[in-house]
Design a protein around this motif. Structure first.
Motif, short mmCIF file in Angstrom:
data_model
loop_
_atom_site.label_atom_id
_atom_site.label_comp_id
_atom_site.label_asym_id
_atom_site.label_seq_id
_atom_site.Cartn_x
_atom_site.Cartn_y
_atom_site.Cartn_z
N ALA A 81 0.85 -1.19 0.00
CA ALA A 81 0.00 0.00 0.00
C ALA A 81 0.88 1.24 0.00
CB ALA A 81 -0.91 0.01 1.23
N THR A 82 0.36 2.29 -0.58
CA THR A 82 1.05 3.57 -0.62
C THR A 82 0.09 4.64 -0.13
OG1 THR A 82 2.37 2.88 -2.50
CG2 THR A 82 2.21 5.25 -2.09
N ASP A 83 0.54 5.45 0.80
CA ASP A 83 -0.24 6.58 1.28
C ASP A 83 -0.04 7.71 0.28
OD1 ASP A 83 -1.33 8.81 2.49
OD2 ASP A 83 -0.46 8.39 4.46
N MET A 84 -1.05 7.99 -0.51
CA MET A 84 -0.93 8.98 -1.57
C MET A 84 -0.69 10.39 -1.02
SD MET A 84 -1.01 7.15 -4.20
CE MET A 84 -1.20 8.29 -5.53
N ASP A 85 -1.08 10.65 0.21
CA ASP A 85 -0.85 11.96 0.81
C ASP A 85 0.63 12.23 1.08
OD1 ASP A 85 -3.53 12.61 0.77
OD2 ASP A 85 -3.89 11.92 2.82
N THR A 86 1.43 11.17 1.13
CA THR A 86 2.85 11.35 1.42
C THR A 86 3.73 11.25 0.18
OG1 THR A 86 3.19 8.99 1.86
CG2 THR A 86 2.54 10.40 3.73
N MET A 87 3.12 11.01 -0.96
CA MET A 87 3.90 10.88 -2.20
C MET A 87 4.35 12.24 -2.72
SD MET A 87 2.24 7.89 -4.46
CE MET A 87 3.57 8.07 -5.61
N LYS A 88 5.57 12.28 -3.17
CA LYS A 88 6.10 13.48 -3.82
C LYS A 88 5.78 13.39 -5.31
CE LYS A 88 10.33 15.91 -4.91
NZ LYS A 88 11.78 15.88 -4.88
N ILE A 89 5.25 14.45 -5.85
CA ILE A 89 4.93 14.47 -7.27
C ILE A 89 5.99 15.30 -7.97
CG2 ILE A 89 3.26 15.15 -9.02
CD1 ILE A 89 1.10 14.73 -6.87
N ASN A 90 6.62 14.71 -8.94
CA ASN A 90 7.68 15.38 -9.69
C ASN A 90 7.11 15.79 -11.05
OD1 ASN A 90 10.01 16.33 -10.77
ND2 ASN A 90 11.07 14.36 -10.82
N TYR A 91 6.82 17.07 -11.21
CA TYR A 91 6.31 17.58 -12.47
C TYR A 91 7.50 17.96 -13.35
CZ TYR A 91 1.80 17.86 -10.14
OH TYR A 91 0.64 17.55 -9.48
N LYS A 92 7.90 17.10 -14.24
CA LYS A 92 9.03 17.37 -15.12
C LYS A 92 8.69 18.50 -16.07
CE LYS A 92 11.02 12.81 -14.91
NZ LYS A 92 11.53 11.67 -15.64
N GLY A 93 9.66 19.37 -16.27
CA GLY A 93 9.48 20.45 -17.23
C GLY A 93 8.73 21.64 -16.69
N ARG A 94 8.24 21.56 -15.47
CA ARG A 94 7.55 22.70 -14.86
C ARG A 94 8.45 23.35 -13.84
NH1 ARG A 94 1.34 21.05 -13.46
NH2 ARG A 94 0.69 20.67 -15.58
N ARG A 95 8.37 24.64 -13.78
CA ARG A 95 9.15 25.37 -12.78
C ARG A 95 8.33 25.53 -11.53
NH1 ARG A 95 12.61 29.94 -15.84
NH2 ARG A 95 13.32 28.60 -17.52
N ALA A 96 9.02 25.50 -10.44
CA ALA A 96 8.36 25.73 -9.15
C ALA A 96 7.86 27.17 -9.09
CB ALA A 96 9.34 25.46 -8.00
N PRO A 97 6.77 27.41 -8.35
CA PRO A 97 6.28 28.77 -8.21
C PRO A 97 7.37 29.69 -7.70
CG PRO A 97 4.76 27.21 -7.22
CD PRO A 97 5.99 26.44 -7.61
N GLY A 98 7.54 30.84 -8.34
CA GLY A 98 8.52 31.83 -7.93
C GLY A 98 9.91 31.59 -8.50
N ALA A 99 10.09 30.48 -9.25
CA ALA A 99 11.40 30.21 -9.83
C ALA A 99 11.59 31.06 -11.08
CB ALA A 99 11.53 28.73 -10.19
N ALA A 100 12.79 31.46 -11.32
CA ALA A 100 13.08 32.30 -12.49
C ALA A 100 13.44 31.47 -13.68
CB ALA A 100 14.20 33.26 -12.17
#
Length: 100
Positions: A81-100
């Protein structure tokens, strides 16, 4: 497993291959033509304090019930089982908010 159950599984094998793997509350059964191994995938919504052990137990109970009702024999079940609330989502190609 009875011959009737085996014939039913083999008749539907194309609908239950790897491409059919999905998580749902109703459960998703996948298997191959050998009929030796299978996977049942469930989405189990539970309280975080119950932990993944409880979610695993619920999913195993659902799978055992479903297999029994369909007349499919099986050995001991194992689950993860995997607790989906604890999973890290890696959005490839997207910049984090506030990143230049």
């Amino acid at each position: 497993m009875t011959d009737v159950a085996r014939e039913r599984l083999l008749a539907e094998v194309e609908e239950h291959g790897l491409a059919a793997m999905a998580f749902s509350e109703e459960g998703s059964l996948t298997y191959d033509r050998v009929l030796k191994h299978f996977s049942f995938r469930y989405v189990v919504v539970s309280d975080a304090e119950d932990g993944v052990e409880m979610a695993s137990a619920i999913a195993e109970d659902r799978a055992e019930t479903e297999l029994r009702e369909r007349g499919y024999g099986h050995g001991g079940l194992r689950s993860t089982a995997t607790d989906m609330d604890t999973m890290k989502i890696n959005y490839k190609g997207r910049r984090a908010p506030g990143a230049a």
